[in-house]
Design a protein around this motif. Structure first.
Motif, PDB file in Angstrom:
ATOM      1  N   ARG A 441      12.663  -8.820  29.478  1.00 32.95           N
ATOM      2  CA  ARG A 441      11.901  -9.241  30.652  1.00 32.95           C
ATOM      3  C   ARG A 441      12.829  -9.762  31.744  1.00 32.95           C
ATOM      4  O   ARG A 441      12.653  -9.467  32.936  1.00 32.95           O
ATOM      5  N   ALA A 442      13.819 -10.543  31.348  1.00 33.66           N
ATOM      6  CA  ALA A 442      14.760 -11.081  32.336  1.00 33.66           C
ATOM      7  C   ALA A 442      15.529  -9.961  33.029  1.00 33.66           C
ATOM      8  O   ALA A 442      15.715  -9.977  34.258  1.00 33.66           O
ATOM      9  N   LEU A 443      15.987  -8.981  32.276  1.00 32.59           N
ATOM     10  CA  LEU A 443      16.739  -7.876  32.875  1.00 32.59           C
ATOM     11  C   LEU A 443      15.874  -7.044  33.808  1.00 32.59           C
ATOM     12  O   LEU A 443      16.350  -6.525  34.827  1.00 32.59           O
ATOM     13  N   ALA A 444      14.577  -6.912  33.486  1.00 29.75           N
ATOM     14  CA  ALA A 444      13.679  -6.098  34.305  1.00 29.75           C
ATOM     15  C   ALA A 444      13.223  -6.825  35.562  1.00 29.75           C
ATOM     16  O   ALA A 444      13.088  -6.210  36.629  1.00 29.75           O
ATOM     17  N   ARG A 445      12.980  -8.118  35.464  1.00 29.57           N
ATOM     18  CA  ARG A 445      12.361  -8.854  36.562  1.00 29.57           C
ATOM     19  C   ARG A 445      13.334  -9.720  37.353  1.00 29.57           C
ATOM     20  O   ARG A 445      13.038 -10.108  38.478  1.00 29.57           O
ATOM     21  N   GLU A 446      14.456 -10.063  36.757  1.00 33.15           N
ATOM     22  CA  GLU A 446      15.405 -10.971  37.406  1.00 33.15           C
ATOM     23  C   GLU A 446      16.796 -10.345  37.360  1.00 33.15           C
ATOM     24  O   GLU A 446      17.602 -10.690  36.493  1.00 33.15           O
ATOM     25  N   PRO A 447      17.080  -9.423  38.269  1.00 38.27           N
ATOM     26  CA  PRO A 447      18.377  -8.727  38.220  1.00 38.27           C
ATOM     27  C   PRO A 447      19.566  -9.678  38.285  1.00 38.27           C
ATOM     28  O   PRO A 447      20.651  -9.351  37.773  1.00 38.27           O
ATOM     29  N   GLU A 448      19.372 -10.850  38.877  1.00 36.36           N
ATOM     30  CA  GLU A 448      20.478 -11.799  38.961  1.00 36.36           C
ATOM     31  C   GLU A 448      20.909 -12.294  37.572  1.00 36.36           C
ATOM     32  O   GLU A 448      22.063 -12.692  37.371  1.00 36.36           O
TER      33      GLU A 448
END
Length: 548
Positions: A441-448
């Motif tokens: 989820r983090a990689l998909a929604r929060e590119p930073e």
């Protein structure tokens, strides 16, 4: 050694070839990896405090922990006259442990002394504490992690101040009558588990931010805490509340302890099932924003899961090295046999890598308010570390038990307690699948988040060929160029964790960094421990782990 003719009358044998007692042992002075990580991550100003607690944790705390675990908490739902009291009785050592830990800052240092590095020092305190007394780590962790949630409700400023205060008061009295408070939490219900949006507890507004709750919690941690952060369904959706043990207008609150959980481990701490019968609660944050409100608490408790598992590994390693250095077999100390040297060195590598990653995440959390990249790193590295370190702990502790043989299966060795405890952190605060989905989820929604993690890996490029070979395939995933399938996320998170640990050890200049990368990233390491390649210096690696 006495010969049979020299023994006193009726003595059948002389006691020989047994290791001396483990304690007293200075857990801070013994742990070069921890000391270096604390300095590296900015906690150096707190070293004197850590020195004091490390000495206590390896001596007095260990002694107190024995009866706190052996004499499990007991629920008393009613007194002798039939009055409902809903109280849990603990061995006095439990309260002594809680008092010492809170006074030293294990629960509140980050908040009552909020200087740079405070989160790092508090993490190190938690790591030291967990090695000797993991059960009380549960209420200590939740008390620490509650502070950022309570900030969402200005009216609860006194609760936050007292939760952060270095004072423990184990009496079952109202919060207003105590100098310090502890907090628990209750999110899981029978039908929901990790799916908290399926919660059925109903919250009805009775005026302003005050509500009454009707429902249950299937896991209600540390039920003798002064207050609990819970989730309930308000008209606008799932909402976060503070539910105190005592009603603010007098008397016990309407929460009913149904029973205590009969757990595999974690024996010194009580976990319970509870029902709310129009229990008074104060809303924290906006209605319908319960998950978003409590997520900061979850992130901090996941950090402590990492720290706890790393601490368990550390104590298991210490016990294994202590035993094998003193116990002789086949003509020499166990630790001098070639295969045992391999096992001990392998355990030492795993322990140092776990410690480095856990304290690095603590440093990122410490700097997150001032550095967006550190905040992004903390977001993704917390889930990676929670998954990997907590997964490794049970197998690690079991390998340490083997080093002791049958003695490692006996309670006096401490390892059975650690072994019962070891699976908990991989389950609590989101199981392995939940952590892997969080990374996805983090990689998909929060590119930073992916960018911050890639920068952490890139900073170690050129220092080890094995690591360099791993970074490029991971870079495609972290930059979004390679879609990651959900079914393969455990494999991806494992690769990310190992690469991150290798990068951290290399950048720190650890003398075991090359050995870690050679064994973990080079493809030759087996499923278990003790499969290091021959060219590594097993003795030096173990000596760095715990000095002889």
């Amino acid at each position: 050694m006495d010969t049979p003719a020299e023994l006193p009358p009726f003595a059948t044998h002389a006691v020989a070839n047994q290791p001396p007692p483990f304690a007293p042992r200075d857990l801070w002075a013994d742990d070069a990896a921890l000391r270096e990580a604390v300095e590296r991550e900015g906690g150096g100003a707190f070293v004197a405090r850590l020195q004091r607690y490390g000495a206590f944790a390896g001596d007095g705390l260990l002694a107190l922990s024995v009866d706190a675990h052996r004499d499990k908490p007991r629920l008393r739902s009613h007194d002798a006259f039939g009055h409902r009291i809903d109280t849990v009785e603990f061995h006095p050592n439990y309260h002594a442990i809680m008092g010492a830990a809170i006074e030293h800052g294990v629960a509140g240092l980050s908040w009552h002394e909020p200087a740079p590095g405070a989160h790092v020092a508090r993490a190190a305190l938690s790591y030291l504490h967990h090695q000797s007394e993991p059960g009380t780590s549960c209420p200590l962790t939740m008390t620490h992690a509650s502070a950022p949630v309570l900030r969402h409700a200005p009216a609860l400023g006194e609760w936050m101040r007292k939760a952060a205060a270095p004072h423990y008061d184990g009496r079952d009295v109202a919060a207003a009558d105590k100098p310090g408070l502890t907090l628990g939490m209750g999110m899981t219900e029978k039908q929901g588990g990790s799916d908290v949006r399926a919660n059925q507890t109903v919250a009805t507004a009775i005026g302003g931010d005050e509500y009454e709750l009707v429902g249950h919690k299937w896991f209600f941690s540390a039920p003798m805490s002064d207050g609990f952060l819970v989730l309930g369904q308000a008209p606008a959706g799932l909402t976060c509340f503070l539910l105190p043990r005592w009603h603010p207008h007098g008397g016990k609150n309407a929460l009913r302890l149904m029973r205590l959980k009969d757990k595999l481990g974690d024996w010194s701490n009580a976990s319970s099932e509870v029902e709310f019968q129009n229990a008074w609660a104060q809303r924290v944050g906006e209605e319908g924003r319960g998950v978003a409100t409590i997520i900061e608490m979850v992130m901090l408790t996941r950090l402590d899961c990492m720290l706890g598992s790393a601490g368990e590994m550390r104590m298991a390693l210490s016990q294994a090295l202590h035993h094998t250095r003193h116990r002789r077999a086949f003509g020499k100390p166990l630790a001098e046999h070639a295969l045992m040297r391999n096992v001990l060195a392998d355990l030492a590598l795993e322990s140092e890598a776990a410690t480095a990653l856990a304290i690095r995440v603590a440093g990122a959390i410490d700097r997150a308010p001032r550095d967006p990249r550190e905040a992004a790193l903390a977001r993704i590295a917390t889930a990676i570390g929670k998954y990997w370190i907590c997964k490794r702990a049970p197998a690690f502790v079991n390998e340490a038990q083997e080093c002791l043989g049958g003695a490692g299966y006996v309670e006096e060795s401490l390892l059975p307690r650690l072994y019962r405890q070891a699976p908990l952190n991989s389950i609590w605060e989101g199981s392995g699948n939940i952590q892997c989905l969080d990374v996805l989820r983090a990689l998909a929604r929060e590119p930073e988040a992916g960018q911050a993690l890639l920068a952490e890996l890139d900073a170690a490029r050129g220092r080890d060929d094995w690591l360099d070979a791993r970074i490029d395939p991971l870079a495609d995933a972290l930059s979004g160029r390679t879609p990651l399938p959900e079914a393969q996320m455990r494999s991806w998170v494992e690769r990310l964790a190992l690469a991150l640990q290798g990068a951290l050890l290399l950048r720190a200049g650890s003398p075991v960094a090359a050995a870690f990368c050679r064994s973990r990233l080079g493809g030759g390491h087996g499923l278990g421990f003790g499969t290091l390649p021959d060219e590594l210096d097993f003795v030096a690696i173990a000596q760095r782990g715990v000095p002889a």
